[in-house]
Design a protein around this motif. Structure first.
Motif, PDB file in Angstrom:
ATOM      1  N   THR A  59       0.852  -1.201   0.000  1.00  0.00           N
ATOM      2  CA  THR A  59       0.000   0.000   0.000  1.00  0.00           C
ATOM      3  C   THR A  59       0.881   1.242   0.000  1.00  0.00           C
ATOM      4  OG1 THR A  59      -0.112  -0.091   2.425  1.00  0.00           O
ATOM      5  CG2 THR A  59      -1.899  -1.135   1.211  1.00  0.00           C
ATOM      6  N   PRO A  60       0.586   2.220  -0.856  1.00  0.00           N
ATOM      7  CA  PRO A  60       1.406   3.442  -0.905  1.00  0.00           C
ATOM      8  C   PRO A  60       1.423   4.198   0.418  1.00  0.00           C
ATOM      9  CG  PRO A  60       0.008   3.290  -2.848  1.00  0.00           C
ATOM     10  CD  PRO A  60      -0.452   2.212  -1.910  1.00  0.00           C
ATOM     11  N   SER A  61       0.286   4.201   1.135  1.00  0.00           N
ATOM     12  CA  SER A  61       0.218   4.963   2.386  1.00  0.00           C
ATOM     13  C   SER A  61       1.226   4.462   3.413  1.00  0.00           C
ATOM     14  CB  SER A  61      -1.195   4.899   2.963  1.00  0.00           C
ATOM     15  OG  SER A  61      -1.575   3.557   3.219  1.00  0.00           O
ATOM     16  N   THR A  62       1.469   3.156   3.425  1.00  0.00           N
ATOM     17  CA  THR A  62       2.455   2.606   4.372  1.00  0.00           C
ATOM     18  C   THR A  62       3.844   3.124   4.060  1.00  0.00           C
ATOM     19  OG1 THR A  62       1.154   0.581   4.622  1.00  0.00           O
ATOM     20  CG2 THR A  62       3.461   0.490   5.293  1.00  0.00           C
ATOM     21  N   PHE A  63       4.215   3.136   2.798  1.00  0.00           N
ATOM     22  CA  PHE A  63       5.532   3.652   2.408  1.00  0.00           C
ATOM     23  C   PHE A  63       5.641   5.144   2.717  1.00  0.00           C
ATOM     24  CE2 PHE A  63       8.185   5.585  -1.000  1.00  0.00           C
ATOM     25  CZ  PHE A  63       9.411   5.084  -0.589  1.00  0.00           C
ATOM     26  N   TYR A  64       4.603   5.908   2.411  1.00  0.00           N
ATOM     27  CA  TYR A  64       4.614   7.340   2.719  1.00  0.00           C
ATOM     28  C   TYR A  64       4.770   7.566   4.220  1.00  0.00           C
ATOM     29  CZ  TYR A  64       2.605   7.717  -1.986  1.00  0.00           C
ATOM     30  OH  TYR A  64       2.380   7.629  -3.344  1.00  0.00           O
ATOM     31  N   PHE A  65       4.095   6.728   5.003  1.00  0.00           N
ATOM     32  CA  PHE A  65       4.141   6.848   6.459  1.00  0.00           C
ATOM     33  C   PHE A  65       5.559   6.633   6.965  1.00  0.00           C
ATOM     34  CE2 PHE A  65       3.541   4.893  10.726  1.00  0.00           C
ATOM     35  CZ  PHE A  65       2.954   5.980  11.364  1.00  0.00           C
ATOM     36  N   TRP A  66       6.241   5.629   6.440  1.00  0.00           N
ATOM     37  CA  TRP A  66       7.614   5.361   6.855  1.00  0.00           C
ATOM     38  C   TRP A  66       8.541   6.525   6.514  1.00  0.00           C
ATOM     39  CZ3 TRP A  66       8.264  -0.343   4.706  1.00  0.00           C
ATOM     40  CH2 TRP A  66       7.458  -1.201   5.468  1.00  0.00           C
ATOM     41  N   VAL A  67       8.421   7.033   5.298  1.00  0.00           N
ATOM     42  CA  VAL A  67       9.283   8.132   4.863  1.00  0.00           C
ATOM     43  C   VAL A  67       9.002   9.391   5.681  1.00  0.00           C
ATOM     44  CG1 VAL A  67       9.845   9.655   2.935  1.00  0.00           C
ATOM     45  CG2 VAL A  67       9.543   7.206   2.532  1.00  0.00           C
ATOM     46  N   LEU A  68       7.722   9.676   5.921  1.00  0.00           N
ATOM     47  CA  LEU A  68       7.358  10.863   6.687  1.00  0.00           C
ATOM     48  C   LEU A  68       7.888  10.792   8.108  1.00  0.00           C
ATOM     49  CD1 LEU A  68       5.774  13.538   6.825  1.00  0.00           C
ATOM     50  CD2 LEU A  68       3.772  12.195   7.526  1.00  0.00           C
ATOM     51  N   LEU A  69       7.746   9.641   8.756  1.00  0.00           N
ATOM     52  CA  LEU A  69       8.245   9.501  10.127  1.00  0.00           C
ATOM     53  C   LEU A  69       9.762   9.615  10.182  1.00  0.00           C
ATOM     54  CD1 LEU A  69       6.066   6.698  11.774  1.00  0.00           C
ATOM     55  CD2 LEU A  69       5.925   9.170  12.062  1.00  0.00           C
ATOM     56  N   SER A  70      10.444   9.083   9.185  1.00  0.00           N
ATOM     57  CA  SER A  70      11.911   9.185   9.181  1.00  0.00           C
ATOM     58  C   SER A  70      12.348  10.642   9.088  1.00  0.00           C
ATOM     59  CB  SER A  70      12.498   8.378   8.022  1.00  0.00           C
ATOM     60  OG  SER A  70      12.261   9.016   6.784  1.00  0.00           O
ATOM     61  N   GLY A  71      11.623  11.447   8.291  1.00  0.00           N
ATOM     62  CA  GLY A  71      11.979  12.857   8.154  1.00  0.00           C
ATOM     63  C   GLY A  71      11.650  13.678   9.373  1.00  0.00           C
ATOM     64  N   VAL A  72      10.433  13.493   9.914  1.00  0.00           N
ATOM     65  CA  VAL A  72      10.003  14.286  11.063  1.00  0.00           C
ATOM     66  C   VAL A  72      10.842  13.952  12.294  1.00  0.00           C
ATOM     67  CG1 VAL A  72       8.106  14.700  12.662  1.00  0.00           C
ATOM     68  CG2 VAL A  72       7.663  14.605  10.206  1.00  0.00           C
ATOM     69  N   PHE A  73      11.036  12.660  12.552  1.00  0.00           N
ATOM     70  CA  PHE A  73      11.751  12.280  13.768  1.00  0.00           C
ATOM     71  C   PHE A  73      13.255  12.495  13.647  1.00  0.00           C
ATOM     72  CE2 PHE A  73       7.755  10.362  14.821  1.00  0.00           C
ATOM     73  CZ  PHE A  73       7.709  10.452  16.210  1.00  0.00           C
ATOM     74  N   TYR A  74      13.776  12.595  12.436  1.00  0.00           N
ATOM     75  CA  TYR A  74      15.187  12.973  12.306  1.00  0.00           C
ATOM     76  C   TYR A  74      15.415  14.378  12.860  1.00  0.00           C
ATOM     77  CZ  TYR A  74      19.549  14.537  10.212  1.00  0.00           C
ATOM     78  OH  TYR A  74      20.807  15.065  10.029  1.00  0.00           O
ATOM     79  N   HIS A  75      14.516  15.287  12.499  1.00  0.00           N
ATOM     80  CA  HIS A  75      14.660  16.650  13.016  1.00  0.00           C
ATOM     81  C   HIS A  75      14.315  16.720  14.499  1.00  0.00           C
ATOM     82  CE1 HIS A  75      14.817  21.045  12.816  1.00  0.00           C
ATOM     83  NE2 HIS A  75      13.768  21.015  13.632  1.00  0.00           N
ATOM     84  N   LEU A  76      13.290  16.003  14.931  1.00  0.00           N
ATOM     85  CA  LEU A  76      12.848  16.099  16.322  1.00  0.00           C
ATOM     86  C   LEU A  76      13.918  15.594  17.289  1.00  0.00           C
ATOM     87  CD1 LEU A  76       9.084  15.058  16.216  1.00  0.00           C
ATOM     88  CD2 LEU A  76      10.061  17.342  16.511  1.00  0.00           C
ATOM     89  N   TYR A  77      14.605  14.505  16.946  1.00  0.00           N
ATOM     90  CA  TYR A  77      15.601  14.001  17.891  1.00  0.00           C
ATOM     91  C   TYR A  77      16.814  14.931  17.957  1.00  0.00           C
ATOM     92  CZ  TYR A  77      19.459  11.867  15.140  1.00  0.00           C
ATOM     93  OH  TYR A  77      20.568  11.650  14.359  1.00  0.00           O
ATOM     94  N   ASN A  78      17.160  15.559  16.833  1.00  0.00           N
ATOM     95  CA  ASN A  78      18.225  16.564  16.882  1.00  0.00           C
ATOM     96  C   ASN A  78      17.794  17.787  17.688  1.00  0.00           C
ATOM     97  OD1 ASN A  78      20.710  15.867  15.120  1.00  0.00           O
ATOM     98  ND2 ASN A  78      18.988  15.228  13.838  1.00  0.00           N
ATOM     99  N   GLN A  79      16.532  18.185  17.537  1.00  0.00           N
ATOM    100  CA  GLN A  79      16.013  19.309  18.310  1.00  0.00           C
ATOM    101  C   GLN A  79      16.051  19.004  19.795  1.00  0.00           C
ATOM    102  OE1 GLN A  79      12.294  21.309  17.001  1.00  0.00           O
ATOM    103  NE2 GLN A  79      11.466  20.756  18.997  1.00  0.00           N
ATOM    104  N   SER A  80      15.645  17.801  20.203  1.00  0.00           N
ATOM    105  CA  SER A  80      15.665  17.418  21.615  1.00  0.00           C
ATOM    106  C   SER A  80      17.086  17.362  22.157  1.00  0.00           C
ATOM    107  CB  SER A  80      14.976  16.065  21.799  1.00  0.00           C
ATOM    108  OG  SER A  80      13.616  16.131  21.447  1.00  0.00           O
ATOM    109  N   SER A  81      18.032  16.926  21.327  1.00  0.00           N
ATOM    110  CA  SER A  81      19.420  16.864  21.792  1.00  0.00           C
ATOM    111  C   SER A  81      19.964  18.258  22.074  1.00  0.00           C
ATOM    112  CB  SER A  81      20.293  16.153  20.749  1.00  0.00           C
ATOM    113  OG  SER A  81      20.425  16.933  19.575  1.00  0.00           O
ATOM    114  N   TYR A  82      19.592  19.246  21.245  1.00  0.00           N
ATOM    115  CA  TYR A  82      20.021  20.626  21.483  1.00  0.00           C
ATOM    116  C   TYR A  82      19.368  21.183  22.742  1.00  0.00           C
ATOM    117  CZ  TYR A  82      22.693  21.403  17.205  1.00  0.00           C
ATOM    118  OH  TYR A  82      23.658  21.359  16.230  1.00  0.00           O
TER     119      TYR A  82
END
Length: 417
Positions: A324-347
């Motif tokens: 299903t395309p939505s599953t792939f989109y979900f994975w990509v979206l979470l990888s992008g959002v949480f990449y920034h969020l974990y760096n933000q939390s580390s700062y």
């Protein structure tokens, strides 16, 4: 900070005359004469009388009250009257202040615990969904570009809606940021390439060797390190070597990517210290947001050149693999959002704690990520591989301890000089 409430019969202008006619007045008697309610306009009811001094019979100044705009200024934390040595101090006020300080300390500890928990959780989520996306869409250049794009959009939203103060961008700041942003781009894309070729746990073990590169490059640029720091990098080298030799998913491209990532992030840190010294008014979160935007401008054109011709075909294969395309989109979206969020939390964590505590927390975070990804992806781990990983991570802990002692010695030497 002390409140002086003078009797109506004893105005500041007649203070000296009254003292010459009567017995010397004690400071404690003045403090309890005709008490007035708390003045919210000035600290502890203090009126803005510049440079008022009260003297005893021997003409020695007991107390100096400076103008709030003078060079000395007022302390941000109000002092109780008992600090002057008055015999009329109220023990209830002491207990109230103590309780308030305890509550404030507990609140800060709770807040820091939440930041650490978010930092660890967000990093785990990023690593899991980043690897899931790369398993079905092995094009790290596009995925790394999207992660920087997601972080850039996030910061632009925060700035546009005034959810976070927008930094003052100037031409000198942009020029100073070009070098650190370039090395950040190299570090990020190299790590993504490594994640696409080997197990996440192996990449993190190799990335724990970052202190080795930090010591080597800093030494080449003129910094000196004590023997304890050099000894601490030995177990890192030994542990990483043992883990690499016994890694089931060993791949030369994955190993090289993790190594280049270490070099990129170390050079980013070094050049950030050297080129951004005069821009201390910009906090860590805004600094990282600006770096993300510049890194996106660096990376995306190169990504199109390197693998752009394969994206359409790879996308269709990924959708067919997932179902299903939505599953792939979900994975990509979470990888992008949480990449920034974990760096933000580390700062955010770095703003609240010492560099030593942050280094220890970062080491433990790597352990948590390695264990979590091994459990999720069920990667086979040999006993010698686990031993090498543990030795390498323990070496990073020793390194953080040794460098913290070095910094304390340097700070002590600066104070003496």
């Amino acid at each position: 900070m002390i409140s002086l409430n003078l009797s109506p019969s004893l105005s500041p202008g007649l203070l000296h005359k009254t003292r010459t006619r009567q017995q010397p007045t004690r400071l404690s008697a003045l403090l309890v004469t005709n008490p007035k309610p708390f003045n919210h306009r000035y600290p502890l009811g203090l009126s803005p009388i510049p440079n008022l001094q009260i003297r005893d019979a021997a003409a020695k100044p007991l107390l100096s009250l400076s103008n709030p705009e003078s060079s000395s200024g007022f302390s941000r934390k109000p002092r109780s009257i008992a600090a002057v040595g008055s015999s009329d101090s109220n023990p209830d006020e002491k207990s109230d202040l103590g309780e308030a300080e305890k509550k404030e300390k507990k609140a800060k500890t709770l807040q820091l615990g939440i930041v650490f928990g978010l930092w660890y959780f967000q990093n785990i989520v990023f690593n899991i969904f980043n690897k899931k996306a790369l398993n079905v869409f092995p094009y790290p250049w596009l995925l790394a570009s999207f992660q920087l794009f997601a972080g850039s959009i996030w910061m632009l939203i925060l700035w546009s809606f005034k959810l976070y103060p927008c930094p003052k961008i100037s031409k000198p700041f942009i020029i100073a940021l070009l070098g650190p942003a370039l090395f950040h781009t190299i570090g990020h894309i190299s790590a993504c390439v490594s994640f696409s070729k080997v197990a996440v746990s192996f990449t993190h073990v190799i990335k724990s060797a970052e202190p080795v590169f930090s010591v080597i490059f800093s030494s080449l640029l003129g910094d000196s390190y004590p023997l304890a720091v050099w000894l601490s990098i030995l177990p890192i080298v030994m542990g990483c070597s043992l883990a690499a030799v016994t890694e089931v998913s060993f791949n030369l491209g994955g190993l090289s990517g993790a190594m280049i990532s270490n070099v990129g992030f170390v050079l980013r840190n070094i050049y950030s210290k050297r080129s951004l010294q005069s821009f201390k008014e910009i906090d860590g979160l805004n600094l990282y947001g600006c770096i993300s935007i510049l890194s996106l401008l660096y990376l995306f054109p190169v990504a199109i050149f390197v693998e752009g011709s394969h994206w359409v075909q790879g996308y269709h294969k990924a959708i067919a693999s997932v179902g299903t395309p939505s599953t792939f989109y979900f994975w990509v979206l979470l990888s992008g959002v949480f990449y920034h969020l974990y760096n933000q939390s580390s700062y955010q964590a770095l703003d609240e704690i010492s560099p030593l505590t942050f280094s220890v927390g970062n080491t433990m975070k790597r352990v948590v990520v390695i264990v979590s990804t091994v459990l999720v992806f069920r990667n086979p781990v040999r006993p010698l591989n686990a031993l090498g990983s543990a030795i390498a991570i323990f070496g990073t802990f020793l390194y953080s301890q040794a460098t913290a002692k070095k910094k304390k010695i340097e700070v002590g030497g600066d104070k003496k000089n």
